[in-house]
Design a protein around this motif. Structure first.
Motif, PDB file in Angstrom:
ATOM      1  N   PRO A  43       0.840  -1.213   0.000  1.00 31.01           N
ATOM      2  CA  PRO A  43       0.000   0.000   0.000  1.00 31.01           C
ATOM      3  C   PRO A  43       0.869   1.255   0.000  1.00 31.01           C
ATOM      4  O   PRO A  43       1.818   1.347   0.769  1.00 31.01           O
ATOM      5  CB  PRO A  43      -0.810  -0.106   1.289  1.00 31.01           C
ATOM      6  CG  PRO A  43      -0.269  -1.246   2.055  1.00 31.01           C
ATOM      7  CD  PRO A  43       0.636  -2.028   1.179  1.00 31.01           C
ATOM      8  N   LEU A  49      -4.170   6.413   3.439  1.00 27.35           N
ATOM      9  CA  LEU A  49      -4.294   5.169   4.195  1.00 27.35           C
ATOM     10  C   LEU A  49      -3.292   5.128   5.341  1.00 27.35           C
ATOM     11  O   LEU A  49      -3.635   4.768   6.469  1.00 27.35           O
ATOM     12  CB  LEU A  49      -4.094   3.967   3.259  1.00 27.35           C
ATOM     13  CG  LEU A  49      -4.167   2.591   3.913  1.00 27.35           C
ATOM     14  CD1 LEU A  49      -5.570   2.325   4.434  1.00 27.35           C
ATOM     15  CD2 LEU A  49      -3.756   1.524   2.920  1.00 27.35           C
ATOM     16  N   TRP A  50      -2.065   5.517   5.057  1.00 31.79           N
ATOM     17  CA  TRP A  50      -1.031   5.560   6.097  1.00 31.79           C
ATOM     18  C   TRP A  50      -1.432   6.523   7.210  1.00 31.79           C
ATOM     19  O   TRP A  50      -1.328   6.202   8.395  1.00 31.79           O
ATOM     20  CB  TRP A  50       0.308   5.987   5.497  1.00 31.79           C
ATOM     21  CG  TRP A  50       0.987   4.914   4.730  1.00 31.79           C
ATOM     22  CD1 TRP A  50       0.650   4.453   3.481  1.00 31.79           C
ATOM     23  CD2 TRP A  50       2.104   4.141   5.152  1.00 31.79           C
ATOM     24  NE1 TRP A  50       1.502   3.457   3.107  1.00 31.79           N
ATOM     25  CE2 TRP A  50       2.409   3.243   4.104  1.00 31.79           C
ATOM     26  CE3 TRP A  50       2.884   4.124   6.296  1.00 31.79           C
ATOM     27  CZ2 TRP A  50       3.458   2.339   4.191  1.00 31.79           C
ATOM     28  CZ3 TRP A  50       3.932   3.223   6.359  1.00 31.79           C
ATOM     29  CH2 TRP A  50       4.205   2.346   5.318  1.00 31.79           C
ATOM     30  N   ILE A  96      -4.442   5.079   9.320  1.00 32.96           N
ATOM     31  CA  ILE A  96      -4.044   3.973  10.204  1.00 32.96           C
ATOM     32  C   ILE A  96      -3.134   4.467  11.326  1.00 32.96           C
ATOM     33  O   ILE A  96      -3.283   4.064  12.481  1.00 32.96           O
ATOM     34  CB  ILE A  96      -3.382   2.842   9.397  1.00 32.96           C
ATOM     35  CG1 ILE A  96      -4.448   2.165   8.546  1.00 32.96           C
ATOM     36  CG2 ILE A  96      -2.698   1.829  10.309  1.00 32.96           C
ATOM     37  CD1 ILE A  96      -3.918   1.153   7.558  1.00 32.96           C
ATOM     38  N   LEU A 139      -3.339  -4.110  13.723  1.00 39.54           N
ATOM     39  CA  LEU A 139      -3.782  -3.501  12.467  1.00 39.54           C
ATOM     40  C   LEU A 139      -2.663  -2.719  11.773  1.00 39.54           C
ATOM     41  O   LEU A 139      -2.428  -2.932  10.581  1.00 39.54           O
ATOM     42  CB  LEU A 139      -5.008  -2.615  12.691  1.00 39.54           C
ATOM     43  CG  LEU A 139      -5.558  -1.950  11.427  1.00 39.54           C
ATOM     44  CD1 LEU A 139      -6.188  -2.990  10.507  1.00 39.54           C
ATOM     45  CD2 LEU A 139      -6.575  -0.888  11.790  1.00 39.54           C
ATOM     46  N   MET A 159      -1.393  -3.944   8.144  1.00 37.87           N
ATOM     47  CA  MET A 159      -1.696  -3.089   7.002  1.00 37.87           C
ATOM     48  C   MET A 159      -0.471  -2.387   6.424  1.00 37.87           C
ATOM     49  O   MET A 159      -0.374  -2.199   5.223  1.00 37.87           O
ATOM     50  CB  MET A 159      -2.752  -2.048   7.384  1.00 37.87           C
ATOM     51  CG  MET A 159      -4.094  -2.652   7.726  1.00 37.87           C
ATOM     52  SD  MET A 159      -4.817  -3.623   6.398  1.00 37.87           S
ATOM     53  CE  MET A 159      -5.241  -2.345   5.249  1.00 37.87           C
ATOM     54  N   LEU A 208       1.088  -6.411   4.720  1.00 44.74           N
ATOM     55  CA  LEU A 208       0.178  -6.470   3.579  1.00 44.74           C
ATOM     56  C   LEU A 208       0.925  -6.303   2.259  1.00 44.74           C
ATOM     57  O   LEU A 208       1.692  -5.356   2.081  1.00 44.74           O
ATOM     58  CB  LEU A 208      -0.888  -5.375   3.699  1.00 44.74           C
ATOM     59  CG  LEU A 208      -1.947  -5.333   2.615  1.00 44.74           C
ATOM     60  CD1 LEU A 208      -2.822  -6.575   2.679  1.00 44.74           C
ATOM     61  CD2 LEU A 208      -2.784  -4.086   2.743  1.00 44.74           C
ATOM     62  N   GLY A 261      -7.912  -3.661  -2.802  1.00 43.73           N
ATOM     63  CA  GLY A 261      -7.905  -4.959  -2.136  1.00 43.73           C
ATOM     64  C   GLY A 261      -8.494  -5.999  -3.066  1.00 43.73           C
ATOM     65  O   GLY A 261      -8.373  -5.904  -4.285  1.00 43.73           O
TER      66      GLY A 261
END
Length: 171
Positions: free
Chosen positions: A15, A20-21, A24, A66, A70, A74, A122
């Motif tokens: 990713p 997103l970073w 999270i 998580l 992630m 991931l 995804g």
């Protein structure tokens, strides 16, 4: 048996979306703050604070597990082998999903919007029965199978297609 089949192309995607970073890491930072305040300093947060056990469980899940999954573990692995295309979204898929060349009627590179066509990144499905395997970007290779279409997102669409072409030319 998989080890005997020659891998002609391999790509590993991780990713890369900044949003997103940030999302999270902000969530993880809040969980760490909550954990330190209530467990370490014994200062409950809110009018009706959760029990210490609940805080510890949530901290382990969302403050540690998580972010590690992630952002650290991931990855989307794409391989073109002599018998087909193999895709795996680790750690959610233990085994590769295989698309054998004998099941693929046609394929082509494309530029698409993962958000508009599949609702995100995804392993995604849409109302047309199409499936996508994508972690970032908007380029991919669309496989036309007997009953559906599969889009595999790639950062190197030309190299990916050339690897598929090389198998078809050899047949």
């Amino acid at each position: 048996m998989d080890r005997q089949i020659k891998v002609l192309y391999r790509e590993i995607q991780r990713p890369q979306q900044i949003w997103l970073w940030v999302l999270i890491l902000l969530e993880a930072a809040y969980m760490w703050y909550w954990f330190i305040q209530q467990i370490v300093f014994d200062v409950p947060i809110g009018n009706n604070p959760a029990s210490d056990v609940v805080i510890i469980i949530l901290w382990v899940l969302f403050g540690v597990t998580l972010p590690v999954l992630m952002l650290g573990v991931l990855k989307l692995i794409i391989e073109v082998r002599s018998d087909g295309i193999y895709v795996r979204l680790f750690p959610f898929q233990i085994h590769y999903k295989q698309f054998l060349f004998k099941e693929i009627s046609n394929y082509e590179t494309l530029t698409y919007s993962p958000l508009k066509r599949f609702g995100g990144w995804g392993i995604r499905f849409n109302s047309k029965g199409e499936t996508a395997y994508n972690l970032n970007g908007k380029k991919g290779v669309e496989l036309r199978l007997k009953y559906n279409k599969v889009v595999i997102g790639t950062q190197k669409p030309d190299e990916f297609k050339q690897a598929i072409d090389s198998v078809h030319k050899a047949e």
